[in-house]
Design an enzyme around this catalytic site. Structure first.
Site, PDB file in Angstrom:
ATOM      1  N   ALA A  29       0.847  -1.184   0.000  1.00  0.00           N
ATOM      2  CA  ALA A  29       0.000   0.000   0.000  1.00  0.00           C
ATOM      3  C   ALA A  29       0.883   1.234   0.000  1.00  0.00           C
ATOM      4  O   ALA A  29       2.030   1.201   0.433  1.00  0.00           O
ATOM      5  CB  ALA A  29      -0.903   0.011   1.243  1.00  0.00           C
ATOM      6  N   LYS A  30       0.354   2.315  -0.513  1.00  0.00           N
ATOM      7  CA  LYS A  30       1.069   3.583  -0.472  1.00  0.00           C
ATOM      8  C   LYS A  30       0.824   4.246   0.878  1.00  0.00           C
ATOM      9  O   LYS A  30      -0.293   4.261   1.389  1.00  0.00           O
ATOM     10  CB  LYS A  30       0.567   4.513  -1.585  1.00  0.00           C
ATOM     11  N   GLY A  31       1.872   4.795   1.444  1.00  0.00           N
ATOM     12  CA  GLY A  31       1.728   5.579   2.669  1.00  0.00           C
ATOM     13  C   GLY A  31       2.460   6.883   2.493  1.00  0.00           C
ATOM     14  O   GLY A  31       3.406   6.981   1.711  1.00  0.00           O
ATOM     15  N   ASP A  38       9.636   6.752  -2.288  1.00  0.00           N
ATOM     16  CA  ASP A  38       8.880   7.332  -3.390  1.00  0.00           C
ATOM     17  C   ASP A  38       9.127   8.837  -3.418  1.00  0.00           C
ATOM     18  O   ASP A  38      10.087   9.334  -2.826  1.00  0.00           O
ATOM     19  CB  ASP A  38       7.392   7.015  -3.212  1.00  0.00           C
TER      20      ASP A  38
END
Length: 768
Positions: free
Chosen positions: A9-11, A70
């Site tokens: 998942a993106k955080g 990222d």
């Protein structure tokens, strides 16, 4: 992310307060964020799970947590790894890929190189080789950027007409390929360079570099011609929008932001307000190919709109998978080597040296995956029209099971799919890419819940994931890798779906009632038994030599043979299916059958075989490969031939000759061709066609067994079959007369049912 082991998942976080030193504040927040993740994560200490203290856990044991840096934190791998080491987290500096002792994605150019595999695939299908022929490009980014910079250095034949980033707009109306390539290389090698650093003397007549902060920009007639616009004065946003609309061959996205949407979408739905004034619709693109080195440059609906208008595009998840795939390899290699270091068999310094030495092979492993996915989507595009009804049913099944949200993924609804079928179109490649990813991820989860990853025949898949030095030095440690089952499930799911296509597991599940995991195991065995990887590898090596049509036709022939063999293996072998047993028992005798196949084909079988050899030889395939490809449609007989040889004790070559002589004498090839020509416009017509084909295979096998049982040693196949037919002359004559009558009518399903019944009657009469 279907090509990697972990799901994720993106955080992220947003700074709430101003700071004199923004970077210091970001680092503080990043440490807090990552530290909180580690607070809640299970750990391994001396191979024993240690749960976080004072924490109520509602999930299962799970010690696997990795960080992929990222936007804004791309240089923070060392910070994350420092936290992991400080807290004694078992992954150490495998926690965050990259960093001081990891793989530098920009230096490797791995993300852009992976996306370039998609670009080359698209252009190859359009009849252009971008590595040897000039082609025009516009793009988003600058040469100091990883993805844009590396992408614009992939070919010396790149003619970059225009590009923009957050600072400048670059226009070079008629660039010289060699000169501009060298200048782009210089900028790439210059730290923190921008388009303003491009040597003005090297920009073609009428070009220039313009500030995005300018109130207005006037461009030259040459620039107008390059962008195909009648306007000469623009705001910066208008000029960038014109760049996006330029009539070039490639649009290369290496930037951040969303620049293309669908005409049916609003800017608010896109959710990237900063680019609202320059964003265009997919139908407004005038390029031939879109390469998505960056994420989110095009909305999914924008991709579909462009693809339906004839453009070539996959998705960002397909194109730029190289970066995350490289990180996945790094993490799993470090897990392996850190155990070696902990056991005292290697020092940390030696580990780091070895990691560096394996860089090129890591890149090769990653790029092979990019190549495979792009090729698989090309094959899926060829089949999309004929498979539209199957895809419609498959999507509906996934939705009913709660495994897919059709609307979220911009997949067409039932009415839209029905309209496409009437219009003679199917799913586009962006849609196929999404469906492929779901298929792989669902399959990985199923495999992990099964015993399939423990099958010893899959050990080579585990080894193939790692570079040669590790396979040679640490094969035993690879076999004991903590993520051994996960790696096998991941590699196997990707391998089978890329080889077999998106819908095979769904279709064979309906046809055979076998679970997906058993179908996967049988399919893996089928490819091993028929050595189809040898064919695929040889054909792929002829990129640029063999025509795209012939290359894709070969892949589809391999896919067809693999699927038919999978079906027969599931039907004819013991349950539960064992891939190891099937491979060990069948691989060698089937190979023997295939080697002599061309010597025994007769009639129309021989005509099609020789015609295919001539076509592939003329197209660039060497003699042995051309024969192997030409024999693919006939090779499925190998399973039945081997079975009859085992039952009768006869030589495989004798059974092979007999099998194909029967096909010629009794017109079974004609009958099979008519069955294969039946329409597949509904689930039931498809199943009826399949049933007829399988029944004919079974009957052909039984006839071969009957003839072999009645023959004498030393007889050739022609004598053997002729004598059997003479012994059963009345029954054979009756069968032939019926077939003569059938040949004079239109061979629809009802007529072919009668023909199939006559084959069965012939067998029944011969055995009574």
């Amino acid at each position: 992310n279907s090509v990697i082991v972990p799901g994720g998942a993106k955080g992220g976080f947003v700074l709430k307060r101003k700071a004199d030193d923004v970077r210091e504040e970001v680092v503080i927040c990043y440490k807090l964020f990552v530290g909180a993740l580690l607070d809640l994560t299970d750990n391994l200490v001396d191979d024993q799970l240690v749960a976080p203290a004072l924490t109520v856990r509602y999930d299962d044991d799970d010690t696997y947590l990795v960080v992929a840096a990222d936007k804004g934190t791309a240089t923070f791998s060392d910070i994350a790894n420092g936290l992991a080491i400080e807290r004694g987290f078992w992954l150490g500096d495998a926690f965050a890929s990259g960093g001081s002792n990891g793989y530098d994605h920009k230096a490797m150019g791995i993300t852009a190189r992976g996306a370039w595999e998609s670009v080359k695939r698209h252009f190859r299908e359009l009849g252009c080789d971008v590595q040897t022929e000039p082609f025009t490009v516009v793009g988003i980014g600058d040469m100091s950027g990883d993805v844009f910079g590396n992408g614009m250095l992939r070919s010396r034949f790149t003619q970059l007409i225009a590009a923009f980033d957050h600072r400048h707009i670059f226009i070079d109306p008629t660039p010289d390929a060699d000169t501009s390539y060298d200048e782009r290389q210089r900028l790439f090698d210059t730290p923190r360079s921008s388009w303003a650093d491009y040597d003005p003397a090297l920009i073609s007549t009428g070009g220039g570099v313009y500030e995005r902060s300018a109130k207005s920009i006037t461009i030259s007639p040459e620039a107008q011609a390059a962008l195909a616009t009648d306007t000469d004065t623009f705001t910066p946003d208008e000029l960038m929008s014109a760049v996006l609309r330029a009539p070039v061959q490639l649009f290369w996205n290496g930037g951040i932001g969303t620049y293309i949407k669908a005409s049916s979408e609003t800017h608010a739905e896109v959710g990237d307000k900063a680019n609202d004034r320059l964003r265009i619709d997919g139908r407004d693109l005038r390029c031939s190919v879109v390469g998505e080195g960056g994420n989110l440059g095009v909305t999914q609906r924008g991709r579909i709109e462009f693809a339906r208008a004839g453009g070539r595009i996959f998705t960002d998840a397909i194109d730029n998978a190289g970066g995350v795939d490289c990180s996945d390899h790094e993490v799993n290699i470090k897990i392996l080597l850190d155990r070696v270091v902990a056991d005292g068999d290697m020092t940390s310094k030696q580990r780091n040296v070895l990691l560096k030495e394996m860089t090129d092979e890591i890149a090769a492993l990653v790029l092979a995956s990019n190549y495979s996915q792009a090729l698989a989507l090309s094959a899926a595009r060829v089949d999309a029209i004929s498979m539209v009804d199957v895809h419609a049913r498959y999507i509906a099944q996934l939705e009913q099971r709660g495994q897919l949200d059709r609307r979220l993924e911009a997949l067409p609804d039932v009415d839209d799919l029905a309209e496409r079928r009437l219009a003679g179109t199917g799913l586009t490649t962006p849609e196929l890419a999404v469906l492929k990813a779901y298929t792989k991820n669902i399959l990985k989860a199923a495999l992990l819940d099964s015993a399939v990853p423990d099958d010893k025949s899959l050990t080579p898949l585990l080894l193939s994931y790692f570079p040669t030095p590790l396979r040679e030095q640490f094969a035993d440690r690879i076999a004991a890798h903590q993520l051994r089952r996960e790696i096998i499930a991941n590699v196997l799911a990707n391998l089978v779906v890329d080889r077999a296509g998106i819908s095979m597991i769904y279709r064979l599940g309906i046809e055979t009632s076998a679970p997906a995991t058993e179908i996967v195991a049988a399919h893996f065995a089928a490819w091993q038994i028929f050595r189809l990887d040898d064919v695929v590898t040889a054909v792929n090596a002829l990129d640029g030599v063999l025509s795209v049509d012939k290359q894709l036709a070969t892949h589809l022939s391999c896919r067809q043979l693999g699927e038919r063999a999978t079906r027969l293996l599931i039907r004819n072998r013991a349950n539960p299916f064992s891939a190891s047993d099937a491979i060990s028992e069948l691989a060698q005798p089937v190979a023997e059958t295939i080697e002599t196949l061309g010597d025994h084909l007769l009639g129309t079988d021989r005509q099609s075989f020789e015609s295919a050899i001539a076509e592939y030889t003329a197209d660039g395939a060497h003699g042995e490969l051309a024969q192997r490809i030409a024999g693919l449609p006939h090779s499925i007989a190998g399973l039945d031939i081997v079975a009859v040889a085992a039952e009768s004790g006869a030589k495989i070559e004798d059974v092979t000759a007999t099998h194909f002589t029967i096909a010629d004498r009794l017109d079974l090839t004609w009958l099979l061709d008519r069955i294969l020509a039946l329409p597949r416009d509904s689930q039931w017509s498809t199943l009826a066609r399949l049933t007829l084909r399988i029944d004919l295979y079974t009957d052909h096998r039984q006839l071969t067994g009957l003839v072999m049982a009645s023959s004498q040693n030393g007889e050739d196949a022609t004598t053997r079959v002729d004598q059997w037919m003479q012994q059963h002359k009345v029954s054979v004559d009756r069968y032939r007369q019926t077939l003569v009558e059938i040949r004079t009518t239109s061979a629809d399903i009802t007529v072919l049912l009668v023909a199939a019944r006559e084959v069965r009657n012939l067998i029944d009469r011969a055995t009574t």
